[in-house]
Design a protein around this motif. Sequence first.
Motif, PDB file in Angstrom:
ATOM      1  N   GLY A 158       0.809  -1.209   0.000  1.00  0.00           N
ATOM      2  CA  GLY A 158       0.000   0.000   0.000  1.00  0.00           C
ATOM      3  C   GLY A 158       0.845   1.262   0.000  1.00  0.00           C
ATOM      4  O   GLY A 158       2.049   1.237   0.255  1.00  0.00           O
ATOM      5  N   ALA A 159       0.193   2.374  -0.303  1.00  0.00           N
ATOM      6  CA  ALA A 159       0.878   3.661  -0.387  1.00  0.00           C
ATOM      7  C   ALA A 159       1.168   4.203   1.010  1.00  0.00           C
ATOM      8  O   ALA A 159       0.379   4.016   1.935  1.00  0.00           O
ATOM      9  N   LYS A 160       2.287   4.882   1.125  1.00  0.00           N
ATOM     10  CA  LYS A 160       2.665   5.492   2.390  1.00  0.00           C
ATOM     11  C   LYS A 160       3.171   6.902   2.113  1.00  0.00           C
ATOM     12  O   LYS A 160       4.124   7.097   1.365  1.00  0.00           O
ATOM     13  N   ASN A 161       2.483   7.883   2.691  1.00  0.00           N
ATOM     14  CA  ASN A 161       2.862   9.286   2.524  1.00  0.00           C
ATOM     15  C   ASN A 161       2.963   9.679   1.050  1.00  0.00           C
ATOM     16  O   ASN A 161       3.884  10.382   0.633  1.00  0.00           O
ATOM     17  N   ASP A 162       2.030   9.177   0.252  1.00  0.00           N
ATOM     18  CA  ASP A 162       2.016   9.477  -1.186  1.00  0.00           C
ATOM     19  C   ASP A 162       0.750  10.256  -1.505  1.00  0.00           C
ATOM     20  O   ASP A 162      -0.358   9.708  -1.504  1.00  0.00           O
ATOM     21  N   MET A 163       0.905  11.535  -1.808  1.00  0.00           N
ATOM     22  CA  MET A 163      -0.252  12.387  -2.065  1.00  0.00           C
ATOM     23  C   MET A 163      -0.981  12.003  -3.346  1.00  0.00           C
ATOM     24  O   MET A 163      -2.113  12.414  -3.576  1.00  0.00           O
ATOM     25  N   ALA A 164      -0.324  11.217  -4.205  1.00  0.00           N
ATOM     26  CA  ALA A 164      -0.942  10.832  -5.470  1.00  0.00           C
ATOM     27  C   ALA A 164      -1.818   9.589  -5.355  1.00  0.00           C
ATOM     28  O   ALA A 164      -2.549   9.252  -6.272  1.00  0.00           O
ATOM     29  N   ALA A 165      -1.760   8.882  -4.232  1.00  0.00           N
ATOM     30  CA  ALA A 165      -2.415   7.579  -4.104  1.00  0.00           C
ATOM     31  C   ALA A 165      -3.926   7.676  -4.229  1.00  0.00           C
ATOM     32  O   ALA A 165      -4.555   8.607  -3.717  1.00  0.00           O
ATOM     33  N   PHE A 166      -4.507   6.700  -4.909  1.00  0.00           N
ATOM     34  CA  PHE A 166      -5.957   6.539  -4.949  1.00  0.00           C
ATOM     35  C   PHE A 166      -6.418   5.899  -3.634  1.00  0.00           C
ATOM     36  O   PHE A 166      -5.638   5.272  -2.914  1.00  0.00           O
ATOM     37  N   ASP A 167      -7.715   6.024  -3.361  1.00  0.00           N
ATOM     38  CA  ASP A 167      -8.208   5.489  -2.084  1.00  0.00           C
ATOM     39  C   ASP A 167      -8.036   3.979  -1.972  1.00  0.00           C
ATOM     40  O   ASP A 167      -7.895   3.443  -0.876  1.00  0.00           O
ATOM     41  N   ASN A 168      -8.009   3.246  -3.116  1.00  0.00           N
ATOM     42  CA  ASN A 168      -7.871   1.790  -3.039  1.00  0.00           C
ATOM     43  C   ASN A 168      -6.449   1.337  -2.738  1.00  0.00           C
ATOM     44  O   ASN A 168      -6.208   0.146  -2.531  1.00  0.00           O
ATOM     45  N   GLU A 169      -5.488   2.260  -2.684  1.00  0.00           N
ATOM     46  CA  GLU A 169      -4.113   1.938  -2.307  1.00  0.00           C
ATOM     47  C   GLU A 169      -3.883   2.131  -0.814  1.00  0.00           C
ATOM     48  O   GLU A 169      -2.764   1.939  -0.324  1.00  0.00           O
ATOM     49  N   LEU A 170      -4.929   2.520  -0.114  1.00  0.00           N
ATOM     50  CA  LEU A 170      -4.826   2.889   1.297  1.00  0.00           C
ATOM     51  C   LEU A 170      -5.776   2.035   2.138  1.00  0.00           C
ATOM     52  O   LEU A 170      -6.763   1.511   1.621  1.00  0.00           O
ATOM     53  N   PRO A 171      -5.527   1.938   3.467  1.00  0.00           N
ATOM     54  CA  PRO A 171      -4.316   2.394   4.138  1.00  0.00           C
ATOM     55  C   PRO A 171      -3.188   1.385   3.991  1.00  0.00           C
ATOM     56  O   PRO A 171      -3.395   0.254   3.549  1.00  0.00           O
ATOM     57  N   THR A 172      -1.981   1.797   4.363  1.00  0.00           N
ATOM     58  CA  THR A 172      -0.838   0.885   4.357  1.00  0.00           C
ATOM     59  C   THR A 172      -1.152  -0.352   5.191  1.00  0.00           C
ATOM     60  O   THR A 172      -1.763  -0.261   6.253  1.00  0.00           O
ATOM     61  N   GLN A 173      -0.745  -1.512   4.689  1.00  0.00           N
ATOM     62  CA  GLN A 173      -1.050  -2.787   5.350  1.00  0.00           C
ATOM     63  C   GLN A 173       0.241  -3.549   5.665  1.00  0.00           C
ATOM     64  O   GLN A 173       1.248  -3.405   4.972  1.00  0.00           O
ATOM     65  N   MET A 174       0.170  -4.389   6.676  1.00  0.00           N
ATOM     66  CA  MET A 174       1.201  -5.395   6.903  1.00  0.00           C
ATOM     67  C   MET A 174       0.559  -6.751   6.603  1.00  0.00           C
ATOM     68  O   MET A 174      -0.468  -7.100   7.192  1.00  0.00           O
ATOM     69  N   VAL A 175       1.158  -7.484   5.668  1.00  0.00           N
ATOM     70  CA  VAL A 175       0.597  -8.783   5.279  1.00  0.00           C
ATOM     71  C   VAL A 175       1.659  -9.857   5.506  1.00  0.00           C
ATOM     72  O   VAL A 175       2.861  -9.602   5.414  1.00  0.00           O
ATOM     73  N   GLU A 176       1.181 -11.055   5.810  1.00  0.00           N
ATOM     74  CA  GLU A 176       2.091 -12.186   6.001  1.00  0.00           C
ATOM     75  C   GLU A 176       2.143 -13.012   4.733  1.00  0.00           C
ATOM     76  O   GLU A 176       1.099 -13.418   4.202  1.00  0.00           O
ATOM     77  N   LEU A 177       3.349 -13.272   4.250  1.00  0.00           N
ATOM     78  CA  LEU A 177       3.552 -14.064   3.047  1.00  0.00           C
ATOM     79  C   LEU A 177       4.405 -15.281   3.375  1.00  0.00           C
ATOM     80  O   LEU A 177       5.344 -15.199   4.174  1.00  0.00           O
ATOM     81  N   SER A 178       4.063 -16.408   2.740  1.00  0.00           N
ATOM     82  CA  SER A 178       4.899 -17.598   2.851  1.00  0.00           C
ATOM     83  C   SER A 178       6.115 -17.453   1.938  1.00  0.00           C
ATOM     84  O   SER A 178       6.173 -16.571   1.078  1.00  0.00           O
ATOM     85  N   ASN A 179       7.088 -18.350   2.108  1.00  0.00           N
ATOM     86  CA  ASN A 179       8.233 -18.379   1.196  1.00  0.00           C
ATOM     87  C   ASN A 179       7.745 -18.513  -0.236  1.00  0.00           C
ATOM     88  O   ASN A 179       6.826 -19.301  -0.517  1.00  0.00           O
ATOM     89  N   TYR A 180       8.358 -17.806  -1.156  1.00  0.00           N
ATOM     90  CA  TYR A 180       8.004 -17.985  -2.566  1.00  0.00           C
ATOM     91  C   TYR A 180       9.148 -17.545  -3.461  1.00  0.00           C
ATOM     92  O   TYR A 180      10.003 -16.755  -3.077  1.00  0.00           O
TER      93      TYR A 180
END
Length: 393
Positions: A181-203
């Motif tokens: 997700g976007a962080k401190n980006d004034m250009a971001a659309f609403d669907n890029e927000l809010p910043t997220q923390m996601v868990e990913l498996s090895n890949y």
Amino acid sequence: MSTHNLLGRLSGIHRMMTELLENTQEQDCYRTFHPSLAPLAWYFGRAIYLETYWLREVVQGDDDMTSRVREIFARGVLPPREQWQRLPPKDHLLNWAMELQDENLMRLANPSLLPDHPMCEDNRLIYRILQEHALSYENILMVLTERRLLGEEPYQVKAPFVAAAPEVNTGGLSQGHYRIGAKNDMAAFDNELPTQMVELSNYRIDKQPASNANFLRFMEAGGYTDDQLWTEAGRAWRSNNAQHPHHWRQDQQGNWYSVTINGPFDLISADPVMGISQHEATAYANWVATLGGDFDGAVLQHEYQWETAKRFDVIEGDGRVWEWCSNSFHPYDEYQPSEYSEGRTGDFDQDLLSLRGACLHTQPALRRISYRNRAEAGTNWLFAGVRLVYPHN
């Protein structure tokens, strides 16, 4: 980027879009060359409408100009074909647009003429307008490409390319929590927000998108006829569509070439394949998985995997084709819709799939890691290709 440079970009995209309309025969400006694409004139007019909406209606509180044409250019006010029927003639559309463009640029270049408004902070307003034009510009190029595809242009391939099996060329990321997700980006659309923390498996993820040569090998291996490679929805789609990438054609000797806005040209084997639907991308992934070895478990990337790999410089070759993802286009946790009607993402519930990256025609305003494109699974007229991921060794 400075306000001066941003306004230079805006003036430039004004000029590019105006020239595209000016150089297209009037009747072609109002034709629908693909059932899912609007006429060129509508995309052009909508860009000017949105520019004026953001500057005058949102920031300056004046809806005089936008209210006059809202039923033509605002989505959902009227059925699309009714809107297209109400489009003004080409010379009227151009005169209206150029007058607004000049006046809008003058206002944007003189901040003292604008009120104190959140959209005026950090050039947020100009960034938003640039993005609206970038989206319309790319749609116009899709329309003009469809026009070339419908034209009969005899072409002889000069340097035929040959099929080639995929090669193992991947980068890996370990299991963990990653930011998207976007962080401190004034250009971001609403669907890029809010910043997220996601868990990913090895890949592991392909460093490069699938190439023309790779996709031709899939075709020659019977990829379009092997039902086991296709989902039920994909098989239904396949029965009504050509069994090759949307922009590909064959010459009299059976050699494949591509058709773009500039006409036919020889395909280059190493270039990323372009013009495939998500159904085709999924079938290709399933075929690659059958090759075994390091290709075991091949699937389409999830958009979180793409964004994370891009942030850590694991992937290369992005920005030439949009890249299909496996996941649906969805709101992030704690999503907050924009307070402005034309800034609000309204298609989360339309069974769309995410795409990431950019294509050759994507303007700089949209080339950021967090930007999220989307389309229906059967959309093959986008300038879109495929990148795969695999279980970590």
